[in-house]
Scaffold this motif. Structure first.
Motif, short mmCIF file in Angstrom:
data_model
loop_
_atom_site.label_atom_id
_atom_site.label_comp_id
_atom_site.label_asym_id
_atom_site.label_seq_id
_atom_site.Cartn_x
_atom_site.Cartn_y
_atom_site.Cartn_z
N PRO A 10 46.69 94.58 53.76
CA PRO A 10 45.27 94.47 53.43
C PRO A 10 45.00 93.16 52.72
O PRO A 10 45.80 92.74 51.88
N TYR A 12 42.05 90.81 50.70
CA TYR A 12 40.72 90.62 50.12
C TYR A 12 40.75 89.37 49.25
O TYR A 12 41.37 89.38 48.18
N GLU A 14 42.37 86.37 49.54
CA GLU A 14 43.76 85.96 49.24
C GLU A 14 44.07 84.61 49.86
O GLU A 14 45.22 84.35 50.24
N ASP A 43 39.43 92.61 54.50
CA ASP A 43 38.55 93.60 53.88
C ASP A 43 37.29 92.92 53.33
O ASP A 43 36.98 93.03 52.15
N ASN A 71 33.45 95.03 52.36
CA ASN A 71 34.59 95.41 51.53
C ASN A 71 34.67 96.93 51.41
O ASN A 71 33.84 97.55 50.75
N GLN A 74 41.13 98.64 49.59
CA GLN A 74 42.50 98.48 50.05
C GLN A 74 42.98 99.63 50.94
O GLN A 74 43.59 99.42 51.98
N ALA A 95 49.30 91.48 49.95
CA ALA A 95 49.21 90.09 50.44
C ALA A 95 49.54 89.07 49.36
O ALA A 95 49.69 87.89 49.65
N ASP A 96 49.67 89.50 48.11
CA ASP A 96 49.83 88.53 47.03
C ASP A 96 51.28 88.21 46.69
O ASP A 96 51.56 87.60 45.68
N GLN A 98 53.52 90.09 45.64
CA GLN A 98 54.14 90.87 44.56
C GLN A 98 55.28 91.72 45.12
O GLN A 98 56.22 92.04 44.42
N ARG A 131 48.51 97.50 32.47
CA ARG A 131 48.67 98.07 33.81
C ARG A 131 49.91 98.95 33.88
O ARG A 131 49.90 100.02 34.50
N ARG A 199 51.94 88.09 40.82
CA ARG A 199 50.99 87.65 41.84
C ARG A 199 51.12 86.14 41.99
O ARG A 199 51.10 85.42 41.00
N SER A 204 44.13 89.68 40.19
CA SER A 204 44.12 91.03 40.74
C SER A 204 42.73 91.35 41.27
O SER A 204 41.72 90.97 40.67
N LYS A 205 42.67 92.03 42.39
CA LYS A 205 41.38 92.38 42.99
C LYS A 205 40.84 93.68 42.41
O LYS A 205 39.83 94.21 42.85
N TYR A 206 41.57 94.22 41.43
CA TYR A 206 41.12 95.45 40.80
C TYR A 206 40.57 95.19 39.41
O TYR A 206 41.31 94.86 38.49
N LYS A 210 37.19 99.35 39.15
CA LYS A 210 37.76 99.70 40.46
C LYS A 210 39.06 100.48 40.30
O LYS A 210 39.38 101.37 41.10
N1 UDP Z 1 42.82 94.56 48.45
C1 UDP Z 1 41.95 94.87 49.49
N2 UDP Z 1 40.69 95.29 49.19
C2 UDP Z 1 40.26 95.46 47.91
C3 UDP Z 1 41.17 95.18 46.85
C4 UDP Z 1 42.44 94.74 47.15
O1 UDP Z 1 42.28 94.73 50.66
O2 UDP Z 1 39.10 95.85 47.72
C5 UDP Z 1 44.17 94.08 48.77
C6 UDP Z 1 44.58 92.78 48.10
O3 UDP Z 1 44.18 91.67 48.86
C7 UDP Z 1 46.09 92.90 48.03
C8 UDP Z 1 46.28 94.40 47.83
O4 UDP Z 1 45.08 95.03 48.28
O5 UDP Z 1 46.73 92.53 49.22
C9 UDP Z 1 46.57 94.76 46.39
O6 UDP Z 1 45.58 94.21 45.54
P1 UDP Z 1 45.93 93.51 44.15
O7 UDP Z 1 47.17 92.67 44.31
O8 UDP Z 1 44.73 92.80 43.67
O9 UDP Z 1 46.21 94.76 43.25
P2 UDP Z 1 47.24 94.87 42.03
O10 UDP Z 1 48.52 94.23 42.47
O11 UDP Z 1 46.60 94.16 40.89
O12 UDP Z 1 47.36 96.34 41.84
#
Ligand code: UDP
Ligand code: MG
Length: 312
Positions: A10, A12, A14, A43, A71, A74, A95-96, A98, A131, A199, A204-206, A210
């Motif tokens: 997924p 968003y 990136e 997304d 959007n 995820q 996608a990041d 991690q 987190r 990352r 973070s997209k959260y 969210k």
């Molecule tokens: N993502 C997405 N839509 C959203 C939020 C996140 O597709 O509305 C994707 C984002 O691009 C990434 C993955 O979900 O590939 C995890 O997001 P993120 O790394 O921001 O989350 P975290 O690692 O902080 O939990």
């Protein structure tokens, strides 16, 4: 040729990560020696992510891109990619970067041992203290409430056998949490330890909001324990109130009517009003979700699927 492995990612906003991601992921996939496909879901990104992904389809024949027209989150992005995936084994990845792509063969090997869902446990997790603590609490609560045995719900580097994906594809729920959903269909789940990195680019997209929404999806989507706990608490409070009333009644005959302690009573009252509103909130959360489901609106809207068009 029909792919054996499907990678689902997924995306968003990136744009800073995608090129590094494909540069590491593609060689890993080639090295497996199996036919594969890489499915990105865009997304509703507002940056250049979609353009970068579309460019990938011209360079890498294995890449396909599901383009959302907004959007949808995820988990919906992953659902949409599952629907177009064809591999015998499907692997989800962030996608990041991690989740190191180099860990993919480990997950594949575990599925090939006969497991149908392979989860992962993040070693030396590289996230903020907040987190990590929140995740720990959510993991414990989820295990207790759903009765599912999973160590790390949040890690999205996971592998699924085609049977499980077919089951997931039959689900039509508008909000979900993929690892938990898959677990309900797993007959032989397993877990492996994987590395975890910070990352690479971007944030973070959260947001906190969210994140709370997502965890509500997990809690309410897979269990009615919050409602049951609340009912139980109601019963206990009512019993305590009866006890208190009896105490006051007897006290009235012994020491007479009381006026002092009024504010203590207020405090107690406010506490219970707070709890009541919280309870209405929980009920509302379920009702809202039921409403969302019964409207039967599309869960997400795919504008176009790019790449490997001849195989559509
Ligand atoms: N993502 C997405 N839509 C959203 C939020 C996140 O597709 O509305 C994707 C984002 O691009 C990434 C993955 O979900 O590939 C995890 O997001 P993120 O790394 O921001 O989350 P975290 O690692 O902080 O939990
Ligand atoms: Mg991340």
């Amino acid at each position: 040729m029909k792919p054996y492995l499907s990678i689902v990612i997924p995306v968003y906003n990136e744009e800073g990560n995608l090129k590094s991601l494909i540069a590491r992921l593609h060689p890993v996939m080639l090295a497996t020696g199996h036919p594969f496909e890489i499915i990105f879901t865009d997304d509703g990104s507002r940056d250049s992510s979609l353009q970068i992904l579309k460019d990938f389809t011209a360079i890498y024949p294995e890449v396909r891109v599901v383009e959302f027209n907004g959007n949808f989150g995820q988990h919906m992005a992953i659902m949409a990619a599952f629907e177009v995936s064809r591999g015998e084994i499907v692997i989800t990845l962030d996608a990041d970067l991690q989740n190191p792509p180099e860990e993919i063969p480990k997950l594949v090997a575990e599925i090939e041992k006969g497991h149908d869902v392979v989860g992962s446990i993040r070693q030396h997790r590289q996230d903020t203290f907040f987190r990590k603590t929140a995740s720990m609490l959510v993991n414990i609560a989820t295990r207790k409430m759903t009765g599912m045995k999973m160590t790390d719900y949040g890690c999205m580097l996971r592998a699924y056998h085609r049977n499980v994906i077919d089951n997931i594809n039959q689900c039509r729920e508008a909000s979900t949490f993929i690892p938990a959903l898959a677990q309900t269909f797993a007959s032989s789940p397993s877990e492996v330890e994987v590395a975890h990195a910070e990352r690479l680019e971007g944030e973070s997209k959260y947001s906190l909001y969210k994140l709370v929404r997502l965890n509500f999806d997990l809690m309410t989507g897979f269990s009615v324990v919050p409602l049951q706990l609340f009912a139980l608490f109601g019963i206990l409070t009512a019993l305590a109130a009866v006890g208190f009333a009896i105490f006051l009644f007897i006290r009235r005959f012994i020491v007479g009517a009381e006026v002092e302690g009024v504010f203590t009573l207020f405090a107690i009252l406010f506490f219970f009003i707070g709890i009541t509103i919280f309870g209405i909130g929980i009920v509302g959360e379920y009702v809202g979700r039921i409403y969302q489901e019964v409207r039967h609106r599309p869960r997400y809207v795919v504008r176009k699927v790019h790449g490997a068009a001849d195989e559509q």
